[in-house]
Every structure is written in C-alpha cells, then in structure tokens.
Design a protein around this motif. Structure first.
Motif, PDB file in Angstrom:
ATOM      1  N   ASP A 127     -31.277 -27.537  -6.241  1.00  0.00           N
ATOM      2  CA  ASP A 127     -31.568 -26.448  -5.307  1.00  0.00           C
ATOM      3  C   ASP A 127     -33.011 -26.408  -4.813  1.00  0.00           C
ATOM      4  O   ASP A 127     -33.340 -25.661  -3.902  1.00  0.00           O
ATOM      5  CB  ASP A 127     -31.214 -25.098  -5.956  1.00  0.00           C
ATOM      6  CG  ASP A 127     -29.704 -24.891  -5.987  1.00  0.00           C
ATOM      7  OD1 ASP A 127     -29.018 -25.516  -5.172  1.00  0.00           O
ATOM      8  OD2 ASP A 127     -29.233 -24.107  -6.829  1.00  0.00           O
TER       9      ASP A 127
ATOM     10  N   LYS B  48     -31.500 -18.000  -5.066  1.00  0.00           N
ATOM     11  CA  LYS B  48     -30.325 -18.127  -4.197  1.00  0.00           C
ATOM     12  C   LYS B  48     -29.572 -16.800  -4.129  1.00  0.00           C
ATOM     13  O   LYS B  48     -29.091 -16.393  -3.070  1.00  0.00           O
ATOM     14  CB  LYS B  48     -29.391 -19.225  -4.717  1.00  0.00           C
ATOM     15  CG  LYS B  48     -29.961 -20.635  -4.552  1.00  0.00           C
ATOM     16  CD  LYS B  48     -29.652 -21.200  -3.177  1.00  0.00           C
ATOM     17  CE  LYS B  48     -30.371 -22.531  -3.014  1.00  0.00           C
ATOM     18  NZ  LYS B  48     -30.330 -23.063  -1.659  1.00  0.00           N
TER      19      LYS B  48
ATOM     20  N   CYS C 217     -34.075 -21.107  -9.518  1.00  0.00           N
ATOM     21  CA  CYS C 217     -33.433 -21.378  -8.222  1.00  0.00           C
ATOM     22  C   CYS C 217     -32.186 -20.526  -8.060  1.00  0.00           C
ATOM     23  O   CYS C 217     -31.909 -20.006  -6.979  1.00  0.00           O
ATOM     24  CB  CYS C 217     -33.064 -22.855  -8.105  1.00  0.00           C
ATOM     25  SG  CYS C 217     -34.473 -23.909  -7.793  1.00  0.00           S
TER      26      CYS C 217
END
Ligand code: ZN
Length: 487
Positions: free
Chosen positions: A202, A175, A171
């Motif tokens: 997330d 991101k 994640c």
C-alpha cells in the motif's frame, strides 16, 4: 468528474543536512541557496518533506545542539519530517526541545517509549495532509540497526516494531481514513528501504534518508528516492493523478554556486558562524596529501584519513591496536592538500568521543573485525579503521565467516587467541555499540573519564608536529600526543 480529470502535485524532498554554511567545492549547497531553490518553486505549491538527520553532527551543532536548524527548517517551510538517528545525539529531551519549536510534525511510527507506549520523542506515527485536493497519507519508519546504536537511549526503555509489520498496519489505517496516496518517509539503509518497497504493497512512494548519495530506484512498482545531503541536492517530484493511476516524475535539483543566496537565511547562517568565532579558522597544520574522508570510501575500506586518525590513537595511548568505527569520521569529503584548520578537524570529528584502552583477547579482536566487515557492502558505520593490525576479508563469504583469520597480524605477528592485547577504541564501541559487543566486558585500562577526546588528541598531534618541526615552542616541554595518557 470526467475521466480526463488530472491533478498535479509537486513534492520537494531532502534529507541528511548537517552544515548550514556552503562548502568550498561544487555543488556548494548551504541553507541560504537551498532556500532560494525552494522559493523559486513556490508557484508549484510544493509539499516539502524531510527524511531525518538535521540537528547533529556538525561542528556548529557541537556548540549549539542543533538550535540553528530550527529557524532554517521553518523558513524552508517543511510540512512533515521523519526523525533520523543523529537527531538523538543530544538525547530525547533536547530533540523534543528542538522539534517542538518547528512548525511541522515529526514522524516515527515504529519505535515506542515503554513508559508511555507512545512513539518516542513525541513523534507521530502518521499524518494526513490534504494538498491540491488529494488526501496524502504520510508515515515515518526507521530501522532497528541504528536504534541499537543510539548512545543516549537505553534499549530497555524502548520497543522497536519491524518497519514492514508496522508499515502495513499504518497503511491500513490510512486507507480506512480514505487517503489517495501513501508516502513513507524513512531513515534507513538501502536494503531495508528495498524490503519495505517489496513487502508493503500500500505504500506508493518511499522518500528516504540515512544514505547520502543521490539515488533513485524503482522496486515493486514504487520509487525509492534519496536526495543527497547537506543542502546540496533536493528532489522535485511531480505526481500526476489521472483516473486511478498516478504518474511519478523525479528531477534532481543541484544547489551549486549559480543559485543565489537567500538574504534572510544567509544572515541566520552568518550570525551563527560569528558565534562559532575565528577559532575555527586557526590552521592546525599542513597536509602533504589529500585525505579521503568520503563515507563511500571509509565504510568499505581503510583510507589514509582512517589510518592517520587511528595511528594517532595508538601513539597517544601506547596501545598495540587501535580500532575505530568508520561512522566516527563525519566529513564525507576529500580534504585537499594544504592548510588543515580547526573547522576541518571538527567536520571530521564533530562528536565528543572519549577514547578508552581495554584489554582484549586475540579471539575477541578477530570477532571484532568480523563484526566490522559483516555488513559490507552496505555503507555501515561499523566498518573498522585500524592501526597496529592488518587484516583481509572475503566479502563473498557469509556474514560471520568473512575474515581471513590466519592472515591477521597484530604488530606484524600472528594473533595469539588467548593473549590479551591493549586495544584503544572509543568509549562507544567499548560499550558494545555498533555490534561490537565482544568489547563490552573487557577490562578497562584507561576508562572514558581518564581517556582523552578523539578530536583533542588529533589537535594535540598537530601541535606536537609543530613542536617537532620547531614551528612552535613549548612552554612546558610536553609533546602532547607523543605522550601516553596512561599505561
Ligand atoms: Zn542517519
């Protein structure tokens, strides 16, 4: 862009598909109707995601190794998938051969090949798709439990990383790549999906598999969705991106006989059915009662189907006890009274399962039963179906202490801890799989090369019943399953 800017994105999700042909009961499912249901939604420009288990088991795959699924997944237009445990049934090479012919990437972000340090079976860890102007991050995660049970993979050859730890790491990368939304495609049991939802902030949405019931849950603000099985259901998920928020709407789509079959896929299905031949329609015998083969029954208690099969195991091997993991029995349906065909048998037992007879101490039998009930009420395949033995357990007690030990009876007698019993099981359990490691070092009385295949002894049983009833005459005077293979 103004604050009122809103984008809708549709996802179609499905998981755990084994049989491409429709079944007799509603919802009938089947790949051809499923494809129609997908096509009816193409105007929504859906992102199509799949959560694993497709190349096996089914009676067709026992012959084709899952080849029939390639044109079907490609026609449906899947965009991304996670691998499931059964996708490894014919080994990594076969899986790669099949998956490389599909038109989309396969994910598994937390199991690595020790030789290459890359994800096993040429999978990707994550994948980004830009859809409706949104950058969608996809990760694939699986659980350790089924990795441990793969009969085609040596645990020393792979490295498993906890899905929470790896999920957080993937994640973070996504991101950094600026994704708008993260979807975890998973193939694991409910408690593990719940833990993932609780611990990896997330992740925005979890689309799961491995469990076959259609269930939607919301944990820690995120939906977990499992979309049924066997082309009978799918989920239509509408994401509405508005300002910083994403609204999620989930709709179950049921594929019943009112959905028309797509002609092109119906032809693929029929061609493969022809390949399977008339042999499958052969009637083995007649069932006087319904037989319960549902996962939700078999993986929580003994059923008459489990008893039927394990009694045959006892009968054909002269063992005192038969123990079979419920995960062996694959049909996930109630078999009606009446004619029982080869295809019914192979839907229950599509795998090639050699039986063995091993010498097992009373103490080890108790340990085996304890393992069998240890995961209750998770619908784990290790739950035991047994013959020649009676037992009870208390699911409220902690794992490892659930078996009511002094009530266990073998052939009607209390268990003698030091005595050795003849136990018929399948080779897979004798190898210590599914947590049955107490069987691993037991002496073999009948090994897997000598032992018959389970589906074959059941078939033989029907033949011997026909002989007993005088419906058929034996050329060789053998009564098949009534004869011990080795003592
Ligand atoms: Zn699975």
């Amino acid at each position: 862009m103004g604050n009122s800017e809103s984008t809708q994105l549709t996802i179609l999700h499905f998981n755990d598909v084994y049989n491409i042909e429709p079944r007799d009961q509603e919802p009938v499912g089947g790949a051809a109707r499923f494809h129609t249901a997908v096509k009816e939604r193409l105007a929504l420009n859906p992102l199509i995601l799949f959560s694993g288990d497709v190349f096996n088991p089914s009676l067709m795959s026992a012959v084709t190794k899952g080849k029939q699924m390639v044109p079907i997944l490609n026609a449906i237009g899947v965009h991304c998938a996670v691998v499931g445990n059964h996708d490894f049934d014919f080994g990594v090479d076969t899986l790669v051969q099949m998956s490389s012919q599909t038109s989309f990437p396969w994910l598994m972000g937390n199991v690595f090949d020790n030789e290459t340090d890359a994800p096993l079976a040429d999978c990707l860890m994550s994948h980004i798709i830009v859809w409706q102007g949104k950058k969608m991050g996809l990760i694939g995660l699986v659980e350790e439990e089924w990795i441990d049970t793969l009969s085609t993979i040596d645990p020393d050859d792979i490295t498993y990383v906890d899905y929470v730890q790896q999920g957080k790491m993937l994640c973070k990368q996504l991101k950094e790549d600026g994704v708008d939304y993260i979807i975890a495609l998973t193939h694991m049991r409910w408690p593990n999906d719940i833990r993932l939802a609780q611990e990896v902030e997330d992740i925005d949405l979890i689309l799961g598999g491995h469990d076959h019931d259609y269930v939607i849950d919301k944990i820690n603000g995120k939906y977990i969705i499992k979309s049924g099985t066997d082309f009978r259901q799918m989920s239509q998920i509408t994401l509405t991106f508005e300002n910083k928020k994403v609204d999620v709407k989930v709709e179950e789509v049921t594929i019943d006989s009112s959905v028309k079959q797509d002609e092109d896929i119906a032809k693929v299905v029929n061609d493969y059915l022809d390949i399977m031949g008339e042999e499958m329609e052969q009637v083995l015998g007649h069932m006087e009662v319904e037989m319960d083969g549902r996962f939700a029954s078999l993986r929580n208690k003994e059923t008459n189907l489990g008893n039927f099969i394990t009694n045959i195991m006892l009968e054909c091997t002269d063992a005192e006890v038969a123990i079979l993991n419920s995960g062996t029995l694959r049909s996930d349906t109630i078999h009606p009274r009446g004619p029982f065909k080869v295809k019914d048998l192979l839907s229950i037992l599509p795998l090639i399962d050699p039986l063995v007879v091993i010498k097992v101490k009373g103490q080890q039998i108790l340990d085996a039963l304890e393992n069998g009930v240890s995961q209750y009420p998770k619908l784990e395949g290790r739950f035991p179906q047994v013959a020649g033995i009676m037992f009870g357990f208390d699911p409220n007690l902690p794992t490892g202490q659930r078996l009511i030990r002094d009530k266990v009876k073998v052939q009607g007698e209390s268990v003698e801890l030091e005595r050795e019993y003849r136990v018929c099981t399948k080779h897979y359990l004798a190898e210590g799989k599914d947590g049955y490691d107490m069987f691993k070092d037991c002496a073999m009385l009948v090994n897997d090369e000598e032992g018959p295949r389970l589906s074959v002894v059941v078939q033989n049983h029907f033949n011997s019943v026909k002989l007993l009833k005088g419906e058929e005459k034996s050329k060789f005077q053998h009564r098949q399953s009534l004869i011990a293979v080795n003592r």
